[in-house]
Write a protein that holds these residues in place. Structure first.
Motif, mmCIF file in Angstrom:
data_model
loop_
_atom_site.group_PDB
_atom_site.id
_atom_site.type_symbol
_atom_site.label_atom_id
_atom_site.label_comp_id
_atom_site.label_asym_id
_atom_site.label_seq_id
_atom_site.Cartn_x
_atom_site.Cartn_y
_atom_site.Cartn_z
ATOM 1 N N LEU A 1 0.834 -1.196 0.000
ATOM 2 C CA LEU A 1 0.000 0.000 0.000
ATOM 3 C C LEU A 1 0.867 1.245 0.000
ATOM 4 N N CYS A 2 0.482 2.196 -0.796
ATOM 5 C CA CYS A 2 1.215 3.451 -0.900
ATOM 6 C C CYS A 2 0.255 4.569 -0.560
ATOM 7 N N GLU A 3 0.587 5.364 0.437
ATOM 8 C CA GLU A 3 -0.288 6.469 0.830
ATOM 9 C C GLU A 3 -0.307 7.502 -0.278
ATOM 10 N N ALA A 4 -1.492 7.893 -0.682
ATOM 11 C CA ALA A 4 -1.660 8.787 -1.822
ATOM 12 C C ALA A 4 -1.786 10.251 -1.428
ATOM 13 N N ARG A 5 -1.468 10.583 -0.178
ATOM 14 C CA ARG A 5 -1.532 11.993 0.201
ATOM 15 C C ARG A 5 -0.569 12.774 -0.646
ATOM 16 N N PRO B 1 6.333 0.584 1.374
ATOM 17 C CA PRO B 1 7.598 -0.067 1.681
ATOM 18 C C PRO B 1 7.478 -1.548 2.049
ATOM 19 N N GLN B 2 6.243 -2.084 2.134
ATOM 20 C CA GLN B 2 6.055 -3.470 2.547
ATOM 21 C C GLN B 2 4.987 -4.138 1.696
ATOM 22 N N GLU C 1 -2.858 -6.482 11.318
ATOM 23 C CA GLU C 1 -1.903 -6.419 12.429
ATOM 24 C C GLU C 1 -1.166 -5.082 12.453
ATOM 25 N N ALA C 2 -0.793 -4.571 11.278
ATOM 26 C CA ALA C 2 -0.087 -3.284 11.206
ATOM 27 C C ALA C 2 -0.993 -2.142 11.642
ATOM 28 N N ILE C 3 -2.240 -2.157 11.202
ATOM 29 C CA ILE C 3 -3.187 -1.115 11.616
ATOM 30 C C ILE C 3 -3.430 -1.207 13.112
ATOM 31 N N SER C 4 -3.571 -2.427 13.640
ATOM 32 C CA SER C 4 -3.736 -2.620 15.087
ATOM 33 C C SER C 4 -2.562 -2.032 15.851
ATOM 34 N N ALA C 5 -1.352 -2.309 15.367
ATOM 35 C CA ALA C 5 -0.150 -1.780 16.027
ATOM 36 C C ALA C 5 -0.145 -0.256 15.980
ATOM 37 N N GLY C 6 -0.490 0.310 14.844
ATOM 38 C CA GLY C 6 -0.499 1.764 14.703
ATOM 39 C C GLY C 6 -1.540 2.436 15.584
ATOM 40 N N LEU D 1 2.366 0.885 6.930
ATOM 41 C CA LEU D 1 0.943 0.946 7.224
ATOM 42 C C LEU D 1 0.716 1.246 8.700
ATOM 43 N N ALA D 2 1.555 0.720 9.583
ATOM 44 C CA ALA D 2 1.437 1.016 11.019
ATOM 45 C C ALA D 2 1.669 2.510 11.272
ATOM 46 N N GLN D 3 2.638 3.104 10.591
ATOM 47 C CA GLN D 3 2.880 4.539 10.744
ATOM 48 C C GLN D 3 1.694 5.342 10.225
ATOM 49 N N TRP D 4 1.134 4.912 9.096
ATOM 50 C CA TRP D 4 -0.029 5.590 8.541
ATOM 51 C C TRP D 4 -1.197 5.534 9.529
#
Length: 150
Positions: free
Chosen positions: A26-30, A59-60, A69-74, A135-138
């Motif tokens: 996934l690439c953030e499109a902002r 990047p992943q 899991e990444a969204i949960s962590a973020g 994705l966790a940072q996002w």
């Protein structure tokens, strides 16, 4: 397309929808991050044909389970993941208002990448001069927005 994904990713799917297992990047499109337009560095612009489309990835490469899991962590809280069959996902899309042909198109697209995940590309960093967010940072950056939409 991810269930309940943010429009900043250029994606939308009904909340509660579930898809088949696949890996995605996934690439953030902002616009350039922090709300600024992305400026193409001169060193790239002068060597590229006008109107070139860039293949941008995050990047992943992550499976749906890893994305959750990444969204949960973020967000700092647990989010459940429930895998669905093609038929279950199709019915969920249609029940949420997707026309049948669009539901089938989306699921076909997802099936394509489930069999052969897309490769990661260094282009985002080359074009912007910075590493893309995980994705966790996002999710951490958008935690307040995501909490208000839950």
């Amino acid at each position: 397309m991810e269930p309940g994904a943010s429009s900043e990713h250029g994606l939308a799917a009904p909340a509660g929808s579930r898809m088949r297992r696949q890996e995605r990047s996934l690439c953030e499109a902002r616009r350039g991050g922090r709300g600024r337009p992305v400026r193409i560095p001169d060193r790239l612009r002068c060597h590229e044909p006008a109107g070139r489309a860039y293949d941008l990835t995050g990047p992943q490469a992550l499976t749906h389970r890893q994305q959750v899991e990444a969204i949960s962590a973020g967000l700092g809280r647990a989010i459940a993941f429930e895998a669905l069959t093609y038929g279950q996902a199709r019915r969920a899309y249609i029940a949420s208002g997707f026309p049948a042909e669009i539901a089938e198109f989306v699921l076909g697209y997802q099936a394509e990448y489930a069999e052969e995940p897309p490769a990661l590309s260094p282009t985002f960093e080359q074009v912007t001069g910075r590493k893309g967010r995980t994705l966790a940072q996002w999710a951490a950056y958008h935690a307040a927005e995501l909490a208000s939409s839950a």
